[in-house]
Design a protein around this motif. Structure first.
Motif, PDB file in Angstrom:
ATOM      1  N   ARG A 833       0.830  -1.211   0.000  1.00 52.28           N
ATOM      2  CA  ARG A 833       0.000   0.000   0.000  1.00 52.28           C
ATOM      3  C   ARG A 833       0.860   1.255   0.000  1.00 52.28           C
ATOM      4  O   ARG A 833       0.556   2.245  -0.680  1.00 52.28           O
ATOM      5  N   ALA A 834       1.953   1.215   0.740  1.00 51.65           N
ATOM      6  CA  ALA A 834       2.858   2.365   0.780  1.00 51.65           C
ATOM      7  C   ALA A 834       3.486   2.603  -0.585  1.00 51.65           C
ATOM      8  O   ALA A 834       3.616   3.758  -1.033  1.00 51.65           O
ATOM      9  N   MET A 838       3.209   5.874  -2.921  1.00 49.71           N
ATOM     10  CA  MET A 838       4.406   6.558  -3.396  1.00 49.71           C
ATOM     11  C   MET A 838       4.347   6.736  -4.914  1.00 49.71           C
ATOM     12  O   MET A 838       4.726   7.786  -5.445  1.00 49.71           O
ATOM     13  N   ASP A 839       3.858   5.711  -5.624  1.00 49.12           N
ATOM     14  CA  ASP A 839       3.707   5.808  -7.078  1.00 49.12           C
ATOM     15  C   ASP A 839       2.729   6.914  -7.455  1.00 49.12           C
ATOM     16  O   ASP A 839       2.871   7.561  -8.498  1.00 49.12           O
ATOM     17  N   VAL A 844       3.628  11.712   1.871  1.00 50.03           N
ATOM     18  CA  VAL A 844       3.307  11.781   3.297  1.00 50.03           C
ATOM     19  C   VAL A 844       2.459  10.583   3.707  1.00 50.03           C
ATOM     20  O   VAL A 844       2.700   9.940   4.735  1.00 50.03           O
ATOM     21  N   GLU A 845       1.437  10.255   2.880  1.00 50.71           N
ATOM     22  CA  GLU A 845       0.572   9.119   3.178  1.00 50.71           C
ATOM     23  C   GLU A 845       1.340   7.806   3.115  1.00 50.71           C
ATOM     24  O   GLU A 845       1.092   6.888   3.907  1.00 50.71           O
ATOM     25  N   ALA A 846       2.290   7.709   2.174  1.00 52.85           N
ATOM     26  CA  ALA A 846       3.097   6.490   2.047  1.00 52.85           C
ATOM     27  C   ALA A 846       3.928   6.256   3.300  1.00 52.85           C
ATOM     28  O   ALA A 846       3.995   5.143   3.831  1.00 52.85           O
ATOM     29  N   LEU A 865      12.247   0.206   3.671  1.00 51.01           N
ATOM     30  CA  LEU A 865      11.417   0.882   2.673  1.00 51.01           C
ATOM     31  C   LEU A 865      11.152   2.330   3.090  1.00 51.01           C
ATOM     32  O   LEU A 865      11.197   3.248   2.247  1.00 51.01           O
ATOM     33  N   ARG A 866      10.886   2.549   4.367  1.00 55.73           N
ATOM     34  CA  ARG A 866      10.640   3.930   4.811  1.00 55.73           C
ATOM     35  C   ARG A 866      11.895   4.772   4.654  1.00 55.73           C
ATOM     36  O   ARG A 866      11.816   5.954   4.299  1.00 55.73           O
TER      37      ARG A 866
END
Length: 912
Positions: A833-834, A838-839, A844-846, A865-866
């Motif tokens: 989902r992140a 990002m795509d 910010v939401e990712a 990943l973060r």
């Protein structure tokens, strides 16, 4: 059955329901952070944890719980990078302390192994080797000895007694062997008798009427005092005879000294004489003789009786190696030695700690190990309290003192000594451990300071970024809707907390919504199995008069903890099984096998676990059933219980080849791959069985296989399938064989394996078959195959997660949302989902999608990943921090290392 007053169990134990009679009459006094732990008054407690009423409120976590976990891990990694090699060992112990709360047994074992790898100090090596042995619970293996060596330097008792550190060789094989050659004193003495002594070179020492002749320069060379006496300005330098009658040495002892001056050996004498030589060496500063005596006596310590006799001599004479050897035996006998009053006398008092410290064997590490064993066995015992007090006295760093204070607070709270609990929790909080304020609030509530407790938790929430445990704690002091709101928010922030589910289930039960209550507790059982949640669900089923389901949960509970006491500790699990058996149809052995196949094919692991436990009640000696039980427990992520079942399987094995297989699995699961492989090969040489071939294939497949290796593994699995076994195990072998064929690109053979596995009801083969269809570009067939799996295993989060790979983005999103709902501990859905966010340039939401999971599960992949996301948006400081935290969990993760170095280079370039 309904007369057990189910609801009262929980209603009477909520914090808000406690009356003043439960509280201590004293108030909560502040504490000076600098005051010594041992100065605080401790009342005698004679109760036992097993006799205490189980509380419906959540227990206080006894481990360190940093308010900013990622930041703490990153800080640890920075210190690893810059510290001296000699400091790394204790840094790994600090890492162990911070990671204990995560409950990852493999990660914790790796911390201990790394600490031992970098331990150069004799004392550290002894304690860590014993700790590693304790973690493997070898004391539960019949026929094993505490001093048995596993074959590696890491845990070898002899290697632990050798000073120095070589991190590169720690994981090598040790050279353990017994020296059978014994020296014979006779010829040596005869040789010396034949030697002539020149009168000018000799000196005679007298003990009463006995005379012993020495070579003057030989005895003078023992120490500076002897040299000064025999060659200096003392009157003895002119004498041929010196009276030694008043120097505390026997005739036999002095003769042994004379032999030592010629041979430099002490192994020629009995232990009593060597002890006398040790005392003589200490009195006259004969350092080489002392070292020789120390080493020889250390080699004689073989069991706990030897250790208890010799440790006092070692402490008295400050023989470091002897004390280390005795200490090693006592520690490697844990947990049984914990109940020996003579052993505890050596460790528990302040005076005993001082004696150990005099020879360099009192440390924070020693008491950390001892106190953790004691807390595991009986958290409220006086022994536990005394060991934790010594832990505090040995603390040299802030985190060490915080840990000792917080754990003392937890123990005092469980002992219902609330005033003392206030003292320790407040001291820990003053030292910077915010979570200890939760314990302080609990203790304040117990002594009648309800508003103060509520206010304290409120202040934590307002001053820090909210986490699940904060709202769970505040719920304890709320009522009605406000309580439920706090618990719901606690579950949203940290879905792994079990108390909110339990409370909501009981609340629904009180409202008469039994099925809704069961559904609520199901939500956590489906991804986090624990005895308390199974117990609650069993009682809910009893209330619903569904005795068969209640029996299933009780049997599964006993598989996790065989001596579990239910219903306020008043009813044993075994007794409840007997009661429930009166309300269900009795099953014959054949019925049990039919049930097992049915549960297995339905991917009902808890049901399968219960059936196997029922079969074990009827026939407890069946080792292969214990083995099956261990496999199910591993699948349910209950590693400790699984290893216990595996050890029981080994102990109950009826043949050598069977025992070797179980020993192989134990070795494999504890990281000893080569030894596990050796056990498998030895088992095959004795008898060619399904399990021995399967074990060997499994071990060899757990590497990056080339074509030749893959072919060999395929041959092993095919050989296993030709051996007699039941469909359950053959289905697993076919499934594994299919996986190897997929890795080799042999899709048709893989498809046949999976279809054959499905024919014998190995339902999980649907997943492998779906993978084959996907690789054949048959996407719809792959999706449909996973749907078939979900029809049989509707609560399988992994199946939803896997099906998401074979559908479009929207359908994948729905499947992954369902996977997270069923099992919030699975990390792939968050990462997917992140990545989608990002795509879509929703950075910010990712980041937030990953952050909400990292808050309750700091996972390597999510941190990596973060960090990559932070790097892509130019937040290099956060990228470096997350990379460091990830590397603290796995310092060899190459992708994170590359990202970390890249982010540091970019940050350095910007600063220029």
């Amino acid at each position: 059955m309904r007369g057990l007053k189910f609801i009262e169990k929980f209603k009477s134990t909520q914090v808000h329901a406690l009356n003043q009679q439960d509280a201590s009459s004293g108030g909560c006094n502040g504490c000076a952070n600098g005051s010594k732990l041992s100065n605080h008054k401790r009342t005698k407690f004679t109760g036992s944890k097993s006799n205490k009423t189980k509380s419906g409120s959540p227990s206080i976590d006894p481990h360190l719980k940093p308010i900013h976990c990622v930041k703490s891990l990153a800080d640890l990694y920075r210190r690893f990078e810059t510290c001296l090699e000699s400091d790394k060992s204790m840094l790994f112990i600090e890492q162990y302390a911070y990671l204990c709360g995560l409950g990852d047994a493999k990660l914790l074992r790796r911390c201990l192994r790394s600490a031992r790898q970098y331990a150069g100090d004799l004392h550290l090596k002894v304690v860590l080797s014993a700790w590693l042995k304790f973690e493997r619970r070898e004391d539960e293996l019949l026929g094993s000895s505490s001093m048995d060596c596993c074959g590696f330097i890491l845990e070898c008792p002899k290697a632990a007694l050798i000073s120095g550190c070589d991190p590169n060789s720690t994981y090598d094989h040790c050279k353990c062997f017994e020296e059978n050659a014994k020296s014979n004193l006779g010829p040596i003495v005869e040789k010396f008798v034949c030697l002539s002594l020149e009168e000018d070179d000799s000196v005679t020492f007298c003990v009463r009427d006995k005379e012993i002749s020495f070579v003057r320069n030989k005895i003078a060379s023992l120490s500076s005092p002897f040299k000064a006496m025999l060659y200096g300005g003392f009157v003895e330098s002119k004498r041929k005879t010196i009276d030694f009658s008043h120097d505390g040495v026997s005739v036999e002892g002095l003769r042994a000294v004379e032999v030592y001056t010629r041979t430099s050996r002490v192994d020629l004498f009995c232990p009593g004489i060597v002890l006398e030589l040790l005392s003589f060496a200490n009195r006259f500063c004969c350092e080489e003789m002392k070292s020789a005596c120390d080493a020889h006596l250390a080699s004689l310590v073989g069991d706990i009786e030897d250790a208890l006799i010799l440790i006092d001599y070692g402490l008295e004479e400050r023989a470091t190696l002897l004390v280390a050897s005795c200490l090693q035996v006592l520690l490697r006998e844990l947990p049984s030695s914990l109940y020996n009053p003579k052993v505890m006398k050596i460790f528990c008092s302040s005076e005993a700690t001082e004696r150990l410290a005099n020879v360099g064997h009192a440390s924070f590490l020693l008491y950390y190990f001892l106190s953790q064993v004691a807390m595991e066995k009986d958290r409220v015992s006086n022994t536990t309290v005394m060991l934790l007090e010594r832990l505090g006295e040995c603390s040299t760093e802030r985190w060490q003192r915080v840990l000792a204070l917080h754990q003392l607070g937890c123990v005092m709270f469980e002992r219902e000594e609330y005033k003392d609990a206030c003292y320790y929790f407040e001291a820990a909080a003053d030292a910077g451990h915010i979570y200890s304020l939760a314990g302080l609030a609990r203790a304040k509530y117990k002594v009648g300071q309800q508003y103060s407790a509520y206010k304290l938790i409120n202040s934590i929430i307002s001053e820090h970024k909210p986490t699940g445990w904060m709202y769970q704690e505040r719920s304890l002091y709320n009522l009605g809707r406000e309580k439920i709101v706090d618990l719901n928010y606690a579950s949203e922030l940290d879905p792994t907390l079990s108390f909110p589910y339990k409370y909501r289930a009981v609340a629904k039960m009180e409202e008469g919504q039994i099925r809704a209550a069961i559904s609520e507790i199901d939500r956590i059982i489906v991804f986090k199995l624990s005895v308390d949640c199974l117990e609650l669900r069993a009682w809910l089923f009893i209330a619903a008069e569904d005795y068969e389901s209640a029996l299933r949960d009780t049997l599964a509970l006993l598989a996790l903890e065989s001596n579990y006491m239910m219903f306020h500790g008043r009813v044993s699990g075994d007794h409840l099984v007997k009661l429930l058996n009166h309300h269900v149809r009795r099953s014959s052995p054949a019925d049990c096998w039919i049930k097992l196949y049915d549960r297995w094919s339905s991917v009902d692991d808890i049901g399968s676990l219960a059936v196997i436990h029922q079969m074990l009640i009827n026939d407890p000696g069946k080792s292969f059933l214990r083995f099956r039980q261990s496999l199910l427990l591993l699948r349910l992520n209950c590693q400790k219980a699984a290893m216990r079942c595996l050890r029981l399987a080994r102990n109950h094995s009826s043949s050598e080849h069977e025992r070797l297989v179980y020993e192989g699995w134990i070795l494999y699961d504890t990281g000893h791959r080569e030894e596990a492989l050796s056990r498998a090969e030895k088992s095959i040489s004795i008898e060619r069985t399904f399990e021995s071939f399967f074990l060997k294939a499994y071990i060899l497949a757990d590497t990056n296989l080339d074509l030749e290796s893959s072919t060999f593994v395929i041959q092993l699995l095919e050989e296993a399938l030709r051996c007699p076994s039941d469909g359950l195990r053959k289905g697993q072998a076919l499934n594994n064989l299919g996986s190897i064929y997929v890795e080799c690109g042999k899709l048709d053979q893989a498809e046949n394996c999976y279809i054959n596995a499905l024919d014998i009801k190995h339902t999980r083969a649907h997943q492998g078959l779906a993978r084959v269809y996907y690789l054949k570009n048959e996407l719809k067939a792959a999706y449909d195959e996973m749907t078939k799996l979900l029809e049989k295993a509707q609560y399988s989060a992994s199946a939803f997660e896997k099906r998401s790979e074979y559908s479009d983005r929207e359908m994948a999103k729905n499947d992954l949302n369902m996977a997270t709902q069923l099992d919030p501990l699975r990390t792939y859905p968050y990462r997917y989902r992140a990545a989608v966010l990002m795509d879509d340039q929703k950075e910010v939401e990712a980041v937030e999608e990953l952050s909400k999971a990292i808050a309750f599960k700091p996972d390597l992949q999510m941190l990596h990943l973060r960090a990559a996301f932070y790097e892509s948006i130019g937040d290099l400081t956060s990228a470096i921090r997350d990379s460091q935290a990830a590397l603290c969990l796995d310092p060899n993760h190459m992708e994170t290392l590359d990202l970390y170095n890249r982010a540091r280079d970019q940050a350095s370039h910007q600063q220029k």
